[in-house]
Design an enzyme around this catalytic site. Structure first.
Site, PDB file in Angstrom:
ATOM      1  N   LYS A 115       0.038   4.236  -0.346  1.00 37.01           N
ATOM      2  CA  LYS A 115      -0.665   5.401   0.206  1.00 37.01           C
ATOM      3  C   LYS A 115      -0.454   6.602  -0.730  1.00 37.01           C
ATOM      4  O   LYS A 115      -0.371   6.429  -1.936  1.00 37.01           O
ATOM      5  CB  LYS A 115      -0.226   5.665   1.642  1.00 37.01           C
ATOM      6  CG  LYS A 115      -0.375   4.428   2.531  1.00 37.01           C
ATOM      7  CD  LYS A 115      -0.153   4.719   3.980  1.00 37.01           C
ATOM      8  CE  LYS A 115      -0.294   3.444   4.799  1.00 37.01           C
ATOM      9  NZ  LYS A 115      -0.204   3.698   6.260  1.00 37.01           N
ATOM     10  N   GLU A 153      -7.061   4.750   7.825  1.00 36.63           N
ATOM     11  CA  GLU A 153      -6.926   6.168   7.487  1.00 36.63           C
ATOM     12  C   GLU A 153      -8.183   6.693   6.804  1.00 36.63           C
ATOM     13  O   GLU A 153      -8.554   7.859   6.980  1.00 36.63           O
ATOM     14  CB  GLU A 153      -5.686   6.361   6.605  1.00 36.63           C
ATOM     15  CG  GLU A 153      -4.402   6.133   7.388  1.00 36.63           C
ATOM     16  CD  GLU A 153      -3.202   5.774   6.537  1.00 36.63           C
ATOM     17  OE1 GLU A 153      -2.142   5.500   7.127  1.00 36.63           O
ATOM     18  OE2 GLU A 153      -3.322   5.757   5.294  1.00 36.63           O
ATOM     19  N   GLU A 186      -5.333  -4.719  10.956  1.00 36.49           N
ATOM     20  CA  GLU A 186      -4.337  -3.676  11.127  1.00 36.49           C
ATOM     21  C   GLU A 186      -4.629  -2.923  12.422  1.00 36.49           C
ATOM     22  O   GLU A 186      -5.495  -2.046  12.441  1.00 36.49           O
ATOM     23  CB  GLU A 186      -4.324  -2.719   9.930  1.00 36.49           C
ATOM     24  CG  GLU A 186      -5.698  -2.319   9.405  1.00 36.49           C
ATOM     25  CD  GLU A 186      -5.630  -1.101   8.507  1.00 36.49           C
ATOM     26  OE1 GLU A 186      -4.617  -0.915   7.837  1.00 36.49           O
ATOM     27  OE2 GLU A 186      -6.590  -0.323   8.516  1.00 36.49           O
ATOM     28  N   GLY A 205       2.465   2.777  10.878  1.00 37.51           N
ATOM     29  CA  GLY A 205       3.386   3.891  10.675  1.00 37.51           C
ATOM     30  C   GLY A 205       4.076   4.362  11.936  1.00 37.51           C
ATOM     31  O   GLY A 205       4.761   5.380  11.923  1.00 37.51           O
ATOM     32  N   HIS A 231      -9.636   1.006   5.024  1.00 35.76           N
ATOM     33  CA  HIS A 231      -8.358   1.259   5.683  1.00 35.76           C
ATOM     34  C   HIS A 231      -8.574   2.241   6.835  1.00 35.76           C
ATOM     35  O   HIS A 231      -9.409   3.144   6.750  1.00 35.76           O
ATOM     36  CB  HIS A 231      -7.334   1.822   4.691  1.00 35.76           C
ATOM     37  CG  HIS A 231      -5.943   1.854   5.221  1.00 35.76           C
ATOM     38  ND1 HIS A 231      -5.509   2.836   6.067  1.00 35.76           N
ATOM     39  CD2 HIS A 231      -4.887   1.003   5.046  1.00 35.76           C
ATOM     40  CE1 HIS A 231      -4.231   2.608   6.377  1.00 35.76           C
ATOM     41  NE2 HIS A 231      -3.837   1.498   5.774  1.00 35.76           N
ATOM     42  N   SER A 277       3.307  -1.788  10.566  1.00 36.43           N
ATOM     43  CA  SER A 277       4.769  -1.699  10.688  1.00 36.43           C
ATOM     44  C   SER A 277       5.453  -3.032  10.422  1.00 36.43           C
ATOM     45  O   SER A 277       6.375  -3.448  11.138  1.00 36.43           O
ATOM     46  CB  SER A 277       5.166  -1.154  12.069  1.00 36.43           C
ATOM     47  OG  SER A 277       4.694   0.177  12.234  1.00 36.43           O
ATOM     48  N   ASN A 333       0.857  -1.184   0.000  1.00 35.95           N
ATOM     49  CA  ASN A 333       0.000   0.000   0.000  1.00 35.95           C
ATOM     50  C   ASN A 333       0.894   1.235   0.000  1.00 35.95           C
ATOM     51  O   ASN A 333       1.441   1.613   1.042  1.00 35.95           O
ATOM     52  CB  ASN A 333      -0.911  -0.004   1.228  1.00 35.95           C
ATOM     53  CG  ASN A 333      -1.776   1.248   1.313  1.00 35.95           C
ATOM     54  OD1 ASN A 333      -1.908   1.994   0.344  1.00 35.95           O
ATOM     55  ND2 ASN A 333      -2.356   1.483   2.477  1.00 35.95           N
TER      56      ASN A 333
END
Length: 244
Positions: A11, A95, A165, A171, A93, A206, A9
């Site tokens: 992003k 985000e 996730e 991150g 996701h 991560s 991904n």
């Protein structure tokens, strides 16, 4: 036996130069898993060409609209993704959920839109740090899965991928321990009913070459949704080789 799957991904990162260099440097020799690369929308065509030339990976998208077409400025439909031979699409996701207010109900509609078009949705589920500290991990994950289960029949899980996730690990450099990740993956599989044993469940948070092999050794972890580490072609390839 479930085939391992590794999904990159990117992003909102990259450029044309980056993408071209990435595929020049990407060496998937010895990789036995399925590999998916999910660029941002402007680079779908470039990545589609690279996938066609190399044959070593599939194209994925980072999101899609729940609508098939119409006056929805800035949105991208499933049929548009199919024009580029896209096979996978990420939905839900963290985000998208946290930054853009996507509810589990909206995510479920995107999941269905993807499947109805012939795309394989990669459904992301996971808890925030606050929810984890409140010991609500399984409750949150169950609620996110149930929103989809409410509008599909049980067979719908078969043509999908789930990605666990933990939001607190994305991150941040932190990652769930292999045992912690395995426990949630096993729970997710139990929630999918009779088809649970067939569904690929990925870990995202991560993931690096340094921790990938230990994560992939767990019984219910079938690969990874890789964020930052997927921007380095060599590192991503090493993660892919760790999945056997």
């Amino acid at each position: 036996m479930r085939t391992p799957l590794l999904a990159a991904n990117w992003k909102m990162n990259g450029s044309r130069e980056f993408a071209e260099r990435f595929f020049t440097e990407l060496n998937l020799e010895g990789v036995k898993s399925g590999v998916v690369v999910c660029p941002s929308f402007p680079y779908l065509g470039l990545v589609a060409d690279a996938a066609e030339k190399s044959g070593g990976f599939s194209l994925g998208a980072q999101d899609l609209s729940q609508e098939p077409k119409g006056a929805f400025t800035g949105e991208v439909s499933a049929s548009m993704l199919l024009d580029w031979n896209t096979r996978y699409v990420i939905v839900g996701h963290s985000e998208r959920r946290s930054l853009y207010g996507e509810t589990s109900e909206l995510v479920a509609k995107k999941f269905v839109a993807a499947q109805e078009a012939g795309l394989t949705p990669i459904l992301c589920v996971g808890e925030t740090l606050e929810e984890r500290e409140q010991e609500r991990t399984l409750e949150v994950v169950a609620e996110q899965l149930q929103a989809v289960a409410d509008i599909i029949d049980s067979a719908g899980w078969k043509q999908s991928v789930i990605a666990y996730e933990p939001v607190w690990a994305i991150g941040t450099g932190k990652t769930a321990t292999p045992d912690e990740a395995q426990a949630v993956h096993a729970f997710i599989r139990s929630q999918l009913g009779d088809l649970g044993a067939e569904v690929q469940i990925l870990y995202g948070g991560s993931v690096k070459s340094a921790n990938a092999r230990e994560l992939f050794a767990q019984a219910d972890i079938d690969g990874a949704l890789v964020g930052g580490a997927s921007l380095d072609a060599g590192e991503f390839a090493e993660i892919c080789r760790a999945a056997v």
